[in-house]
Design a protein around this motif. Sequence first.
Motif, PDB file in Angstrom:
ATOM      1  N   PRO A   9      16.043  18.339  16.628  1.00  0.00           N
ATOM      2  CA  PRO A   9      15.104  18.924  15.659  1.00  0.00           C
ATOM      3  C   PRO A   9      14.652  17.887  14.642  1.00  0.00           C
ATOM      4  O   PRO A   9      15.424  16.995  14.269  1.00  0.00           O
ATOM      5  N   GLU A  10      13.404  18.001  14.217  1.00  0.00           N
ATOM      6  CA  GLU A  10      12.883  17.076  13.212  1.00  0.00           C
ATOM      7  C   GLU A  10      13.267  17.562  11.817  1.00  0.00           C
ATOM      8  O   GLU A  10      13.168  18.742  11.514  1.00  0.00           O
ATOM      9  N   LYS A  11      13.692  16.621  10.988  1.00  0.00           N
ATOM     10  CA  LYS A  11      14.028  16.955   9.612  1.00  0.00           C
ATOM     11  C   LYS A  11      12.775  16.811   8.756  1.00  0.00           C
ATOM     12  O   LYS A  11      12.534  15.767   8.161  1.00  0.00           O
ATOM     13  N   GLN A  12      11.988  17.861   8.701  1.00  0.00           N
ATOM     14  CA  GLN A  12      10.729  17.807   7.980  1.00  0.00           C
ATOM     15  C   GLN A  12      10.803  18.420   6.584  1.00  0.00           C
ATOM     16  O   GLN A  12       9.874  18.292   5.801  1.00  0.00           O
ATOM     17  N   ILE A  13      11.894  19.101   6.285  1.00  0.00           N
ATOM     18  CA  ILE A  13      12.016  19.817   5.018  1.00  0.00           C
ATOM     19  C   ILE A  13      13.231  19.301   4.256  1.00  0.00           C
ATOM     20  O   ILE A  13      14.291  19.066   4.839  1.00  0.00           O
ATOM     21  N   THR A  14      13.073  19.143   2.952  1.00  0.00           N
ATOM     22  CA  THR A  14      14.176  18.738   2.083  1.00  0.00           C
ATOM     23  C   THR A  14      14.671  19.954   1.308  1.00  0.00           C
ATOM     24  O   THR A  14      13.873  20.720   0.775  1.00  0.00           O
ATOM     25  N   LEU A  15      15.974  20.117   1.262  1.00  0.00           N
ATOM     26  CA  LEU A  15      16.593  21.194   0.501  1.00  0.00           C
ATOM     27  C   LEU A  15      17.401  20.603  -0.649  1.00  0.00           C
ATOM     28  O   LEU A  15      18.149  19.634  -0.460  1.00  0.00           O
ATOM     29  N   GLY A  16      17.271  21.194  -1.826  1.00  0.00           N
ATOM     30  CA  GLY A  16      18.197  20.892  -2.895  1.00  0.00           C
ATOM     31  C   GLY A  16      19.530  21.556  -2.563  1.00  0.00           C
ATOM     32  O   GLY A  16      19.561  22.603  -1.911  1.00  0.00           O
ATOM     33  N   ILE A  17      20.631  20.963  -2.985  1.00  0.00           N
ATOM     34  CA  ILE A  17      21.937  21.551  -2.668  1.00  0.00           C
ATOM     35  C   ILE A  17      22.964  21.115  -3.704  1.00  0.00           C
ATOM     36  O   ILE A  17      22.903  19.990  -4.223  1.00  0.00           O
ATOM     37  N   SER A  18      23.888  21.986  -4.025  1.00  0.00           N
ATOM     38  CA  SER A  18      24.990  21.627  -4.917  1.00  0.00           C
ATOM     39  C   SER A  18      25.850  20.573  -4.226  1.00  0.00           C
ATOM     40  O   SER A  18      26.289  20.756  -3.087  1.00  0.00           O
ATOM     41  N   SER A  19      26.089  19.468  -4.922  1.00  0.00           N
ATOM     42  CA  SER A  19      26.766  18.313  -4.317  1.00  0.00           C
ATOM     43  C   SER A  19      28.119  18.664  -3.707  1.00  0.00           C
ATOM     44  O   SER A  19      28.497  18.128  -2.657  1.00  0.00           O
ATOM     45  N   CYS A  20      28.855  19.555  -4.348  1.00  0.00           N
ATOM     46  CA  CYS A  20      30.193  19.888  -3.860  1.00  0.00           C
ATOM     47  C   CYS A  20      30.160  20.495  -2.474  1.00  0.00           C
ATOM     48  O   CYS A  20      31.130  20.388  -1.712  1.00  0.00           O
ATOM     49  N   LEU A  21      29.033  21.116  -2.093  1.00  0.00           N
ATOM     50  CA  LEU A  21      28.920  21.743  -0.777  1.00  0.00           C
ATOM     51  C   LEU A  21      28.824  20.709   0.337  1.00  0.00           C
ATOM     52  O   LEU A  21      29.062  21.019   1.504  1.00  0.00           O
ATOM     53  N   ILE A 323      -3.040  35.697  18.540  1.00  0.00           N
ATOM     54  CA  ILE A 323      -1.682  36.223  18.576  1.00  0.00           C
ATOM     55  C   ILE A 323      -0.672  35.114  18.887  1.00  0.00           C
ATOM     56  O   ILE A 323       0.478  35.152  18.436  1.00  0.00           O
ATOM     57  N   GLN A 324      -1.086  34.094  19.619  1.00  0.00           N
ATOM     58  CA  GLN A 324      -0.184  32.986  19.919  1.00  0.00           C
ATOM     59  C   GLN A 324       0.149  32.181  18.665  1.00  0.00           C
ATOM     60  O   GLN A 324       1.195  31.552  18.602  1.00  0.00           O
ATOM     61  N   ARG A 325      -0.721  32.207  17.678  1.00  0.00           N
ATOM     62  CA  ARG A 325      -0.508  31.430  16.452  1.00  0.00           C
ATOM     63  C   ARG A 325       0.328  32.178  15.413  1.00  0.00           C
ATOM     64  O   ARG A 325       0.584  31.640  14.328  1.00  0.00           O
ATOM     65  N   GLN A 326       0.766  33.364  15.705  1.00  0.00           N
ATOM     66  CA  GLN A 326       1.542  34.131  14.736  1.00  0.00           C
ATOM     67  C   GLN A 326       2.888  33.469  14.454  1.00  0.00           C
ATOM     68  O   GLN A 326       3.704  33.273  15.351  1.00  0.00           O
ATOM     69  N   THR A 327       3.134  33.123  13.204  1.00  0.00           N
ATOM     70  CA  THR A 327       4.376  32.461  12.835  1.00  0.00           C
ATOM     71  C   THR A 327       5.589  33.374  13.019  1.00  0.00           C
ATOM     72  O   THR A 327       6.716  32.876  13.144  1.00  0.00           O
ATOM     73  N   TYR A 328       5.376  34.660  13.068  1.00  0.00           N
ATOM     74  CA  TYR A 328       6.482  35.601  13.267  1.00  0.00           C
ATOM     75  C   TYR A 328       7.195  35.340  14.592  1.00  0.00           C
ATOM     76  O   TYR A 328       8.399  35.584  14.710  1.00  0.00           O
ATOM     77  N   LEU A 329       6.464  34.845  15.574  1.00  0.00           N
ATOM     78  CA  LEU A 329       7.063  34.591  16.883  1.00  0.00           C
ATOM     79  C   LEU A 329       8.052  33.431  16.832  1.00  0.00           C
ATOM     80  O   LEU A 329       9.028  33.402  17.588  1.00  0.00           O
ATOM     81  N   ASN A 330       7.799  32.465  15.957  1.00  0.00           N
ATOM     82  CA  ASN A 330       8.675  31.288  15.823  1.00  0.00           C
ATOM     83  C   ASN A 330       8.780  30.896  14.349  1.00  0.00           C
ATOM     84  O   ASN A 330       8.253  29.860  13.939  1.00  0.00           O
ATOM     85  N   PRO A 331       9.451  31.691  13.542  1.00  0.00           N
ATOM     86  CA  PRO A 331       9.482  31.409  12.099  1.00  0.00           C
ATOM     87  C   PRO A 331      10.362  30.226  11.716  1.00  0.00           C
ATOM     88  O   PRO A 331      10.205  29.668  10.631  1.00  0.00           O
ATOM     89  N   HIS A 332      11.295  29.861  12.608  1.00  0.00           N
ATOM     90  CA  HIS A 332      12.214  28.753  12.361  1.00  0.00           C
ATOM     91  C   HIS A 332      12.721  28.260  13.718  1.00  0.00           C
ATOM     92  O   HIS A 332      12.564  28.948  14.731  1.00  0.00           O
ATOM     93  N   PRO A 333      13.298  27.069  13.787  1.00  0.00           N
ATOM     94  CA  PRO A 333      13.745  26.527  15.081  1.00  0.00           C
ATOM     95  C   PRO A 333      14.754  27.431  15.779  1.00  0.00           C
ATOM     96  O   PRO A 333      15.691  27.931  15.157  1.00  0.00           O
ATOM     97  N   ASP A 334      14.564  27.606  17.091  1.00  0.00           N
ATOM     98  CA  ASP A 334      15.499  28.422  17.857  1.00  0.00           C
ATOM     99  C   ASP A 334      16.919  27.856  17.795  1.00  0.00           C
ATOM    100  O   ASP A 334      17.899  28.597  17.875  1.00  0.00           O
ATOM    101  N   GLN A 335      17.022  26.505  17.663  1.00  0.00           N
ATOM    102  CA  GLN A 335      18.351  25.883  17.667  1.00  0.00           C
ATOM    103  C   GLN A 335      19.218  26.341  16.507  1.00  0.00           C
ATOM    104  O   GLN A 335      20.449  26.245  16.567  1.00  0.00           O
TER     105      GLN A 335
END
Length: 342
Positions: A9-21, A323-335
């Motif tokens: 999977p491509e890392k295209q998004i950055t998340l903030g996170i509490s360092s201790c996690l 209908i093929q472009r509907q994000t509901y069908l693939n809202p996030h990576p299946d992995q």
Amino acid sequence: MAIVTLPEPEKQITLGISSCLLGHKVRYNGGHKRSSFCVNTLDNFFHFEPVCPEMAIGLGTPREPIRLVGELAATSQISGQSSSSAPDKQLEVRVVGTEDASLDVTDALTQYGHQMSSQLAHIGGYILMQKSPSCGMERVKVYHENGHPLGESAPGAYARAFMEKNPLLPVEEEGRLHDPILCENFFTRVYAYDCWQKTVLAAPSYAALADFHATHKYMIMAHYPQGYELLGQVVAKGSKVSLEALLGEYLLSFMSALKRRANRKSHTNAMMHILGYVKKSVDGKERNQLLKLIEEYRQEMVPLIAPMSMLRCFIESHGNEYIQRQTYLNPHPDQLGLRNRI
């Protein structure tokens, strides 16, 4: 038999996170709260931007623990209210040391939250440490000055300040991500928010807004069945409203709609609507198999991925471009496997 290897999977998004996690030893006792889900699973999909506000304001480690201390203060009564009515109560909270009450870091944590809200403007979501007087998103225990529980809760000071400046950013606590429904909801919002940033905000226009709305129709429907019509009314204002105001109004309503938790009834409704686009093109036997899967999902016999996988195959083979472009069908990576658990 040849082994099929899925692409990384491509890392295209950055998340903030509490360092201790992430296993950073930044807690008051010199320890950490390493999250195997964040480190072993999410790290494959996201860039992390670790933050420890307590270390950032100079508390160091190990250090004296801090906690939320507060009292319920009476607010002024509404004009015209009966004098016999009980006044409303407002919780006033400070963040102080558990041993030395003169150690008050409320203002420092608040200011750092405001500072980081600007520095982390590029992130697509934030994962916070639960129960923390600095980072807790909600339900952090509040104490009396004498150390006894007040019976109230509040967000951590840093988290409160950050969220006030970023009210539409997807934010969640690590502990709540162990709930499959809350977890899927959070990452649906993360990817939708990222899509908004990279499509609409990258090249703002009335047309870009209309296209975004069209491709998210069934995602909105699954979370808030009345939302698509309401959001459509926002889009329909078009050039009668300034583009900046229109985008702001739409994003507020859109993110509020997605924050509502989709359930089996609303998912079933969305899938049945999508099936309507291909029901005349699909063989009757196969259509009945999908209808059976959808019903089994509604009755909590199978997870969402079961009917969704078959529906996606039908749409890929027989659906039109809309209908093929509907994000509901693939809202996030299946992995990520988020729909395998709900």
